[in-house]
Write a protein that holds these residues in place. Structure first.
Motif, mmCIF file in Angstrom:
data_model
loop_
_atom_site.group_PDB
_atom_site.id
_atom_site.type_symbol
_atom_site.label_atom_id
_atom_site.label_comp_id
_atom_site.label_asym_id
_atom_site.label_seq_id
_atom_site.Cartn_x
_atom_site.Cartn_y
_atom_site.Cartn_z
ATOM 1 N N UNK A 338 0.329 -1.238 0.056
ATOM 2 C CA UNK A 338 -0.202 0.022 -0.044
ATOM 3 C C UNK A 338 1.009 1.267 0.018
ATOM 4 N N UNK A 339 1.979 0.691 0.757
ATOM 5 C CA UNK A 339 2.643 2.439 0.958
ATOM 6 C C UNK A 339 3.160 2.519 -0.186
ATOM 7 N N UNK A 340 4.034 1.528 -1.347
ATOM 8 C CA UNK A 340 4.566 1.874 -2.549
ATOM 9 C C UNK A 340 3.625 3.044 -3.363
ATOM 10 N N UNK A 341 2.818 1.837 -3.122
ATOM 11 C CA UNK A 341 1.312 2.096 -4.820
ATOM 12 C C UNK A 341 1.063 3.481 -4.418
ATOM 13 N N UNK A 342 1.161 4.031 -2.930
ATOM 14 C CA UNK A 342 0.134 5.613 -2.673
ATOM 15 C C UNK A 342 1.835 6.061 -2.651
#
Length: 512
Positions: A338-342
């Protein structure tokens, strides 16, 4: 009556007997008057070799540390060996007395393969080592030089993603291969491609990349072999009798042929439009000289060999273990993904390096994987340069030193009762305070002090970039409906321990 005559052989035998008795008494007296670290009982001749076991030496040494303390002494054959198993002792060995514990024991396979240890990793401590280390740290692997390979890394990671997509296309319906995609093989291929291009460009002297990779694998396997002569110096002939010497000689010949071919190709010069690679840098250093440098062709080959041998398995294993632990812990996978995609955004086509610094959870997951699975669990052995004191104990010169980074990373006193669990949150809380370079001696996956690995920046930059792209572009599942509880994260044997079985996963491309 003829005078009595003493037979010359009997006289010689008497002298030998007296000298031997004197040496034994002196040795016993010396031991009696020295305060040595605690040691488990040893057997005649072999000492404590039997307590190492056949595989996973770091695990067996951790068990011994629980009984004898974080600092204890073994006798491996005829060689005294100090074992360090806690951060507090490592602090004294790798920092306070780093100048005393910075030697390298003479390893038979390294001498035979690496030009009598004319490289950085295995070179004995001294002025030549300092020159080689300075060149590696300043000219080859500095932050500025690592930055210069950014385009190369991004190109190779893009090709790596294409290979995953191609394999993923075959992971559905009737064409689905049993067991999904062998990610271990793809990660090794990525690491080799990046290191090869950074070191040689496209100039391999006519050698096929596959043949070079196989030769490097053979060389690495030999470096993990403990020669009989390393633990019983008087029995060096056994290595000849068992064929080890012949294997070393053959592998050394293959390695030298590759390196010589690459050197000749670079010396031709040539205008192929490529940016300068690391071999070009080294040849320039040899040509320029000055600044106290005294390099020759053999030093250049030793340094380049180190890049491959120290970098390929360790970097690919870092990525492999991180992915394995994230798959085994789906909640942590979800957080990191989720962090990477955000950070990248929903419509980004590629993860670039300038965005990595904002991915604290991804970095924490990789550090946590390295804490549990350091690339070289016991680091490369050291040797005591001169007699010293350590925690009140006498440590004689030439004592070998094993720092059990694997045990230190799992020490309850440093990491709490859940030290064996994968908890990236540890590094999210203190992202800056615990780096890869040994600032905190609880975490030393790449060593610390003057013998720490100079290629940390090169390895971690590639690993972070590849992992970020994998998490951004794909969702990951275990093959054949396997659940995470049955997914075993088991290490292989060897100096650089990867997964025992290849990491086999099913990648599902992210829909735009």
């Amino acid at each position: 009556m003829a005078p009595l005559q003493l037979d010359s052989n009997l006289l010689l035998l008497s002298v030998v007997l007296v000298v031997s008795c004197f040496a034994i008494v002196r040795n016993v007296w010396s031991r009696h008057n020295r305060s040595l670290p605690p040691s488990p009982p040893a057997l005649p001749i072999i000492g404590n070799l039997h307590q190492l076991g056949r595989n996973h030496y770091h695990r067996n040494l951790q068990a011994l540390a629980r009984r004898h303390g974080p600092l204890f002494l073994l006798r491996l054959g005829s060689v005294p060996t100090l074992v360090v198993s806690s951060a507090s002792v490592a602090e004294e060995v790798l920092r306070a007395q780093d100048h005393v514990f910075c030697g390298r024991p003479p390893q038979r396979t390294a001498r035979g393969l690496l030009y009598d240890c004319r490289d950085v990793a295995f070179s004995p401590y001294g002025e030549r080592w300092r020159q080689l280390r300075r060149i590696a740290a300043v000219r080859l692997l500095s932050a500025k030089r690592v930055d210069s390979f950014r385009a190369l890394r991004e190109q190779e990671v893009a090709s790596f993603l294409d290979r995953i997509r191609s394999a993923a296309a075959n992971c559905g319906g009737k064409r689905r291969p049993p067991g999904g995609v062998n990610m271990s093989e793809l990660l090794v291929g990525l690491t080799y491609a990046v290191i090869s291009r950074a070191a040689f460009g496209n100039k391999l002297g006519g050698m096929e990349p596959g043949a070079v990779r196989a030769m490097m694998r053979e060389t690495s396997d030999l470096l993990e072999t403990i020669a009989v002569g390393d633990v019983f110096p008087r029995l060096r002939w056994v290595d000849w009798a068992t064929g080890l010497d012949a294997r070393i000689e053959r592998a050394a010949g293959k390695l030298d042929a590759v390196l010589e071919g690459a050197l000749r190709e670079h010396e031709k010069g040539g205008g192929d439009g490529e940016a300068g690679d690391l071999l070009d840098d080294l040849l320039s250093a040899v040509k320029e000289g000055g600044a106290g440098l005294n390099l020759d062709r053999t030093d250049v080959k030793g340094l380049i060999a180190d890049l491959f041998l120290a970098g390929t398995d360790t970097t690919s294993n870092t990525m492999e273990w991180t992915m394995a632990e994230l798959v085994k812990n789906p909640d942590e996978m979800e957080k990191a993904q989720a962090e990477v995609r955000q950070v990248v955004g929903q419509h980004g086509s590629v993860v670039t390096e300038e965005k990595l610094s904002a991915m604290t959870r991804l970095q924490a997951a990789m550090k946590e994987a390295l804490r549990l699975h350091p690339p070289v669990p016991m680091l490369v052995p050291r040797e005591v340069v001169h007699d010293t004191k350590l925690r009140g104990y006498d440590i004689p010169a030439k004592t070998r030193v094993l720092v059990n980074a694997w045990a230190i990373g799992r020490d309850d006193r440093s990491w709490g009762e859940d030290a064996g669990a994968f908890r990236p949150e540890r590094f999210v809380r203190d992202a800056a305070g615990i780096d890869y370079g040994g600032k905190d001696l609880r975490f030393i996956p790449f060593g610390a002090g003057r013998r720490g690995c100079p290629g940390v920046g090169f390895a971690t930059r590639l690993a972070e970039l590849a992992l970020a792209n994998m998490l951004y572009h794909f969702d990951w599942e275990l093959p054949d409906g396997q659940d995470v509880d049955s997914f075993e994260v088991v290490e292989s044997s060897g100096i650089s321990a990867g997964l025992k079985c290849p990491l086999t996963l099913v990648p599902k491309p992210l829909r735009a």
